[in-house]
Design a protein around this motif. Structure first.
Motif, PDB file in Angstrom:
ATOM      1  N   ARG A 281      42.395  67.700  40.116  1.00  0.00           N
ATOM      2  CA  ARG A 281      43.426  66.974  38.951  1.00  0.00           C
ATOM      3  C   ARG A 281      45.011  67.033  39.528  1.00  0.00           C
ATOM      4  N   ILE A 282      45.459  67.857  39.163  1.00  0.00           N
ATOM      5  CA  ILE A 282      46.080  67.932  40.021  1.00  0.00           C
ATOM      6  C   ILE A 282      46.765  66.948  41.886  1.00  0.00           C
ATOM      7  N   HIS A 283      46.152  66.962  41.923  1.00  0.00           N
ATOM      8  CA  HIS A 283      46.035  66.094  43.695  1.00  0.00           C
ATOM      9  C   HIS A 283      45.690  65.073  43.328  1.00  0.00           C
ATOM     10  N   HIS A 284      45.087  64.213  42.649  1.00  0.00           N
ATOM     11  CA  HIS A 284      45.697  63.105  41.907  1.00  0.00           C
ATOM     12  C   HIS A 284      46.719  62.498  41.534  1.00  0.00           C
ATOM     13  N   VAL A 285      47.913  63.511  41.162  1.00  0.00           N
ATOM     14  CA  VAL A 285      49.104  63.730  41.037  1.00  0.00           C
ATOM     15  C   VAL A 285      49.910  63.480  42.153  1.00  0.00           C
ATOM     16  N   ILE A 286      49.680  64.474  42.882  1.00  0.00           N
ATOM     17  CA  ILE A 286      50.698  65.001  44.589  1.00  0.00           C
ATOM     18  C   ILE A 286      48.710  66.121  45.269  1.00  0.00           C
ATOM     19  N   PRO A 287      48.740  64.742  46.304  1.00  0.00           N
ATOM     20  CA  PRO A 287      47.939  65.124  46.757  1.00  0.00           C
ATOM     21  C   PRO A 287      48.315  66.820  48.015  1.00  0.00           C
TER      22      PRO A 287
END
Length: 199
Positions: free
Chosen positions: A81-87
């Motif tokens: 989920r975090i990597h959807h925002v900041i990969p």
């Protein structure tokens, strides 16, 4: 000749062609920097919002003893989920468990021999988490067991989107962190913790 130069100077003084381009060239760098800062701050705010919602859901899932989802699976879901925002973000996880809500963030009890209000090496203390050293936070690492209180913390670190952001007062590495506190479901009897006095 002199009359021609004076006439040309007057004509140039009245000529406004190209002024807009010059004004834009002077204002554009400042406007771009302001936009970059707004984008960075907006991304940081959005990340914090996503992080809070994600770990609240993950904390509830990890507190269910009947759940088939493991801690590593939950951590992987949070990371996704975090990597959807900041990969390119780095995501770190921490779980501390306590016997009760009142113990969260509390230091282990100790005998203040010299009466200075703080723990000093050599003073006796009650080792509540079983690691053999005095801790300013008595929490034990991990998910704990039935009826234990768990503080689940996720910390995200990432480099700013724009490399020159540090020139504008933003840190060279941005951080976002959030925690949730849950009690594990009591489908079994809570294990009694052995507190050892160490001197």
């Amino acid at each position: 000749m002199r009359r021609a130069l004076v006439h040309m100077a007057r004509r140039l003084r009245r000529d406004a062609q190209g002024v807009t381009a010059l004004e834009f060239a002077l204002a554009a760098p400042l406007l771009l920097m302001i936009m970059a800062v707004l984008i960075e701050l907006g991304m940081s705010y959005y990340l914090q919002t996503v992080l809070v919602g994600t770990i609240n859901a993950a904390g509830r899932a990890s507190s269910m003893q009947s759940a088939q989802t493991t801690s590593s699976t939950i951590d992987s879901q949070v990371t996704a989920r975090i990597h959807h925002v900041i990969p390119w973000a780095t995501v770190a996880f921490n779980r501390e468990n306590y016997t009760d809500f009142t113990n969260v963030g509390q230091p282990e009890d100790f005998t203040d021999t010299n009466k200075n209000g703080q723990y000093d090496l050599g003073e006796c203390f009650n080792d509540a988490n079983g690691n053999g050293v005095w801790d300013s936070d008595m929490g034990a690492t991990g998910l704990g067991g039935a009826n234990d209180v768990v503080v689940y913390t996720v910390t995200v670190s990432y480099a700013p989107l724009f490399g020159f952001s540090s020139m504008l007062g933003l840190p060279s590495t941005m951080h976002a962190s959030s925690s949730t506190i849950m009690r594990n479901q009591p489908f079994a009897t809570q294990t009694t913790r052995t507190v050892t006095k160490i001197c």
